[in-house]
Motif scaffolding. Structure first.
Motif, short mmCIF file in Angstrom:
data_model
loop_
_atom_site.label_atom_id
_atom_site.label_comp_id
_atom_site.label_asym_id
_atom_site.label_seq_id
_atom_site.Cartn_x
_atom_site.Cartn_y
_atom_site.Cartn_z
N GLY A 1 -1.24 -5.51 0.26
CA GLY A 1 -0.52 -6.40 -0.65
C GLY A 1 -1.13 -6.67 -2.01
O GLY A 1 -0.41 -6.96 -2.96
N SER A 2 -2.46 -6.58 -2.15
CA SER A 2 -3.09 -6.83 -3.44
C SER A 2 -4.51 -6.30 -3.40
O SER A 2 -5.08 -6.06 -2.34
CB SER A 2 -3.11 -8.33 -3.77
N SER A 3 -5.10 -6.15 -4.59
CA SER A 3 -6.48 -5.67 -4.65
C SER A 3 -7.43 -6.69 -4.05
O SER A 3 -8.44 -6.33 -3.43
CB SER A 3 -6.87 -5.36 -6.10
N ALA B 1 -8.48 4.84 0.76
CA ALA B 1 -7.19 4.20 0.50
C ALA B 1 -6.09 5.25 0.52
O ALA B 1 -6.33 6.42 0.25
CB ALA B 1 -7.20 3.47 -0.84
N SER B 2 -4.88 4.80 0.83
CA SER B 2 -3.74 5.69 0.75
C SER B 2 -3.29 5.82 -0.70
O SER B 2 -3.67 5.00 -1.56
CB SER B 2 -2.58 5.15 1.59
N GLY C 1 -2.45 -0.12 -7.45
CA GLY C 1 -3.57 -0.75 -8.11
C GLY C 1 -4.48 -1.55 -7.20
O GLY C 1 -5.33 -2.30 -7.66
N TYR C 2 -4.32 -1.37 -5.88
CA TYR C 2 -5.16 -2.12 -4.94
C TYR C 2 -6.56 -1.53 -4.83
O TYR C 2 -7.50 -2.22 -4.44
CB TYR C 2 -4.53 -2.15 -3.54
N ALA C 3 -6.69 -0.24 -5.11
CA ALA C 3 -7.98 0.45 -4.97
C ALA C 3 -8.10 1.48 -6.08
O ALA C 3 -7.10 2.00 -6.57
CB ALA C 3 -8.06 1.11 -3.60
#
Length: 315
Positions: free
Chosen positions: A205-207, A227-228, A235-237
């Motif tokens: 859901g968020s970084s 990360a996928s 922008g989460y990773a």
């Protein structure tokens, strides 16, 4: 004829991907030679000479090789290519940058991402995001090959006693120049070399939640974080954590996928992992089709509970 492996190195040591490529080269038959093109890379050449199965190391030294610019490395490979029947690169960002240039100049077809050597002229490689395996036979006089390193065991880094031969370094081609680099430092294992990887998906859901949930689990397991593509695109990773067909190909001993649905693109990058654990609240998620162990649960509940269990076990 002999096979030539293009070493990846940092001018002081040989990178792990080179060892897997040496194994693939040995399967092609004949002697295995290693090219170390670098700047003040004597220590890297010495390390290459100690790799088991290597018959000779060719050391080309010059400031033009300091940063591995593809045009300059390709020119050096081409200068000695006539002595070899096979030229092999690791299928890394660097190898995939240089190999096509060499193949084009030699006017041969590149054989990409091989996972098995059937014979000196026949190789296996995945196609359709790993859903099928193609057997490719080449009649080219020189086979230019990139090697999926996760498919081959690494050659022993010690035990060899190859001689080091100094080769004349080609000049700077002048087609590109190094400007700068920003190196992200981390205490965690490198993603492609890690024995344990924990990966997060878009469901986080968020970084902030990505860090809050994935970091404690990685810390407890001594794991690298992946990360996928969906998580990276959102922008989460950062991009260098992406696992998949358009990211990094990994095959750790343990791969823990949290909130990853299992798109074909992602599976192509991690399905060769020895043990796959999937945590997803969607019981129909494709990731469960490749997982050895699956938990249908909310990752925001399951992952902290797993961390707590690991803490209790450690005490």
């Amino acid at each position: 004829m002999a096979a030539l492996v293009i070493a990846e190195h940092d001018n002081a040591s040989i990178k792990a991907a080179t060892l897997n490529t040496v194994t693939a080269a040995a399967a092609c038959g004949g002697d295995v030679h290693v090219l170390v093109a670098g700047a003040n890379a004597g220590e890297a050449a010495k390390a290459a000479s100690q790799v088991a199965g290597v018959a000779k190391v060719i050391h080309a030294d010059g400031e033009q090789f300091a940063h591995g610019l593809a045009e300059n490395v390709a020119a050096q490979v081409l200068a000695i290519a006539g002595n070899y029947s096979h030229i092999l690169f690791p299928a890394t960002a660097s190898g995939k940058n240089v190999a096509p240039r060499v193949a084009a100049k030699l006017d041969v077809a590149q054989i990409s991402d091989i996972t098995k050597v059937d014979s000196a002229d026949t190789f296996e490689r995945p196609i359709y995001a790993g859903n099928a395996i193609a057997t490719v036979q080449s009649s080219d006089a020189v086979k230019v090959i990139t090697v999926r390193t996760t498919a081959f065991d690494p050659a022993a880094a010690t035990g060899g006693s190859a001689g080091v031969e100094t080769a004349g370094a080609v000049g700077d081609t002048g087609k590109s120049k190094f400007e700068s680099c920003e190196i992200a430092k981390s205490d965690r294992p490198e993603l492609t070399a890690a024995k344990i990887i924990v990966s997060g998906g878009r469901a986080l859901g968020s970084s902030e939640k990505f860090q809050d949930v994935m970091t404690p689990l990685a810390d407890k397991l001594g794991a690298a974080i992946g990360a996928s593509r969906a998580a990276v695109d959102a922008g989460y990773a950062p991009n260098d954590l992406q696992v998949g067909q358009t990211g990094k190909i990994v095959a750790p001993q343990l791969y823990v996928a949290c909130g990853i649905s299992g798109a074909i693109q992602h599976l192509a990058g991690m399905k060769d992992s020895k043990v796959i654990v999937a945590i997803n609240k969607d019981a129909e998620a494709p990731i469960f089709g490749v997982a050895d162990y699956g938990l249908v649960d909310d990752l925001f509940t399951a992952v902290p509970e797993l961390v707590s269990s690991l803490e209790a076990t450690a005490k």
